[in-house]
Enzyme design. Structure first.
Site, short mmCIF file in Angstrom:
data_model
loop_
_atom_site.label_atom_id
_atom_site.label_comp_id
_atom_site.label_asym_id
_atom_site.label_seq_id
_atom_site.Cartn_x
_atom_site.Cartn_y
_atom_site.Cartn_z
N LYS A 190 0.85 -1.20 0.00
CA LYS A 190 0.00 0.00 0.00
C LYS A 190 0.88 1.24 0.00
O LYS A 190 1.87 1.31 0.75
CB LYS A 190 -0.90 -0.03 1.24
CG LYS A 190 -1.93 1.10 1.30
CD LYS A 190 -2.84 0.96 2.52
CE LYS A 190 -3.88 2.06 2.60
NZ LYS A 190 -4.80 1.88 3.74
N SER A 215 -9.85 2.31 2.91
CA SER A 215 -8.93 2.99 2.02
C SER A 215 -7.99 2.05 1.26
O SER A 215 -7.38 2.44 0.27
CB SER A 215 -8.08 3.99 2.83
OG SER A 215 -7.25 3.30 3.76
N SER A 274 -10.24 0.04 7.22
CA SER A 274 -9.66 0.13 5.88
C SER A 274 -8.97 -1.14 5.37
O SER A 274 -8.54 -1.18 4.22
CB SER A 274 -8.66 1.29 5.81
OG SER A 274 -9.34 2.51 5.88
#
EC number: 6.3.5.7
Length: 492
Positions: free
Chosen positions: A78, A158, A182
């Protein structure tokens, strides 16, 4: 013959160790898959050189009998994790071209264990969002489609890039971060497994901060076993993180067992919320039946203050974000806008106005407001008191049970753009995940079935502090009984 991209973390690790295939073959297979999936927009930056270099090392280590725990396993990272020498953006224009001169503790651990990096994954800007629509680099598109409908769906957020990349088999697993859901919400939306460990279990050093008292890194993968194997490498005390917990890291994978006979599974009555889709209610009941079938005892519990969790979270998280994001001012790195004839204050204002997206600005404004002198007591202090009460509710519930079983999300994945104009509707996506975040508890989502439109649905398991093993074991029991093997049909 099974394609290499169909294999998960532990299968790839074991196959490389046995010589069934080389690490180079594995890396090349996933890099090819990634290059063919540009339509998903899952990656911000591709790093084939890193993946191939680590694969070459893994093949040499195998030849010399010195394989590491994740030798030759390519991962997606990420783009919130700082990676030494590789661009790190947090999906924001304000640090568009930032190349960190240091490595986050999590990525350092993963790379030292032999893992390679396929690329940096797209996300909601500064991890603020539930649909991956706030990224400055465009939204990620879920690999899933509804039956007979080509409408583009959200992968969740997210960690939407992480979820989409794993679900589409562009990587066998990815790192995610979870502040209010998330990891768990996008995992549920895309039919994969996601684990948020206990707060402090994984180091936050080098992870770009959103809300420091809530942020926690964790793995996203195809199975409970893969999450356990990754967490073993990711977890551990780090003196560079003041909130890191100094406790031993168990051998979660080795201790993994789906035998949960005699375990008490709590069902919180407050999680039956207004607006929950009937399909989620029936999925929850299916999960309860599966737990009974596994020999667990089902107990009704109450978490009375969780009804206020979302309101408290959307005060505390923006408050911390407004403080954390004050450092982005255009002076040392990232975007800089200098109005003609302007002074330093003008440069700060112009830079932040141009560099931050709308959702980030919204949360900075909310955070600054609730921390201001006139409203600090009325909002921020009150929210922290609610947070303490929620933690106490969980403690009381865990006096009666070992694990909590809840829905992961109130609906299946929704269409991109459907909730973008209504922040409150978007925030409600986190209604089931936020309470465990506020209490700092370990929680994971496991895919359990499909809805009538053919979209994946998951259930959430919440455990006691530092008891990831019980969460993983219950997750394995659920995984085995659900038998979820559905995959998105390739359209990209």
């Amino acid at each position: 013959m099974t394609r290499l991209t169909d294999l998960g973390v532990t299968d790839l690790r074991d196959g490389i160790a046995k010589g069934d295939f080389s690490a180079k073959e594995v890396a090349e297979s996933f890099l090819t898959a990634t290059n063919e999936a540009e339509k998903l927009n899952a990656f911000i930056t591709l790093t084939p050189d890193h993946a191939l270099k680590q694969a070459e090392k893994a093949d040499k280590d195998r030849a010399s009998g010195q394989l590491k725990p994740l030798s030759g396993v390519p991962l997606g990272i990420k783009d919130l994790f700082c990676t030494n020498g590789y661009r790190t953006t947090a999906a924001s224009k304000i640090i568009d071209n930032f190349v960190p001169p240091y490595e986050s503790t999590i990525t350092e651990k993963l790379f030292s264990a032999g893992a390679g990096m396929v690329g940096k994954l797209n996300l909601d800007q500064f991890a603020m969002g539930s649909s991956n629509e706030t990224s400055a680099f465009g939204n990620v598109i879920s690999p899933w489609r509804q039956k007979g409908d080509d409408t583009a769906l959200t992968p969740g957020g997210s960690s939407g890039g992480s979820a989409a990349a794993v679900a589409a088999k562009l990587v066998p697993a990815a790192t995610g971060t979870d502040t209010g859901g998330s990891i768990r919400q996008p995992a549920s939306f895309t039919g994969i497994t996601g684990l948020k460990p206990t707060y402090g279990r994984c180091s936050r050093y080098g992870v770009i901060a959103f809300a420091s008292s809530l942020d926690q890194a964790g793995p996203m993968a195809h199975s409970v076993k893969d999450c356990a194997a990754l967490l073993e490498v990711m977890a551990g005390f780090d003196p560079k993180d003041s909130t890191s917990v100094d406790v031993m890291v168990p051998n979660w994978e080795k201790l993994l067992s789906s035998d949960i006979r005699g375990k008490k599974i709590g069902i919180p009555k407050e999680y039956r919320v207004d607006g929950m889709a009937p399909e989620i209610e029936s999925l929850w009941q299916r999960g309860i039946d599966m737990m009974k079938d596994a020999g667990a005892e089902i107990i009704d519990v109450s978490l009375p203050h969780t009804q206020h969790a979302l309101a408290a979270y959307y005060i505390i998280a923006p408050a911390e974000a407004s403080s954390n994001l004050a450092r982005y001012d255009g002076v040392r790195y990232g975007e800089r806008k200098t109005p003609e004839g302007g002074n330093l204050a003008d440069m700060y204002a112009a830079t932040r106005a141009a560099g931050f997206g709308d959702e980030v600005k919204r949360r900075i404004m909310i955070g600054t407001y609730v921390l201001s002198a006139g409203f600090y007591d009325a909002y921020y202090i009150k929210a922290q008191k609610i947070r303490a009460l929620i933690a106490r509710d969980f403690e009381a519930a865990f006096d009666k049970c070992d694990i909590l079983l809840t829905p992961a999300t109130p609906t299946a994945a929704f269409a991109l753009g459907q909730k973008q104009e209504d922040p409150i509707a978007m925030y409600l996506n986190d209604v089931f995940t936020v309470p465990a975040s506020l209490a700092g508890l370990p929680a994971m989502t496991v895919p359990v079935g499909l809805n009538e439109q053919g979209l994946p649905l998951g259930l959430q398991l919440i455990g006691k502090p530092l008891d990831e093993q019980s969460v993983l074991n219950a997750g394995l029991a659920l995984e085995e009984r659900a038998g979820f093997t559905s995959q998105p049909k390739k359209w990209w």
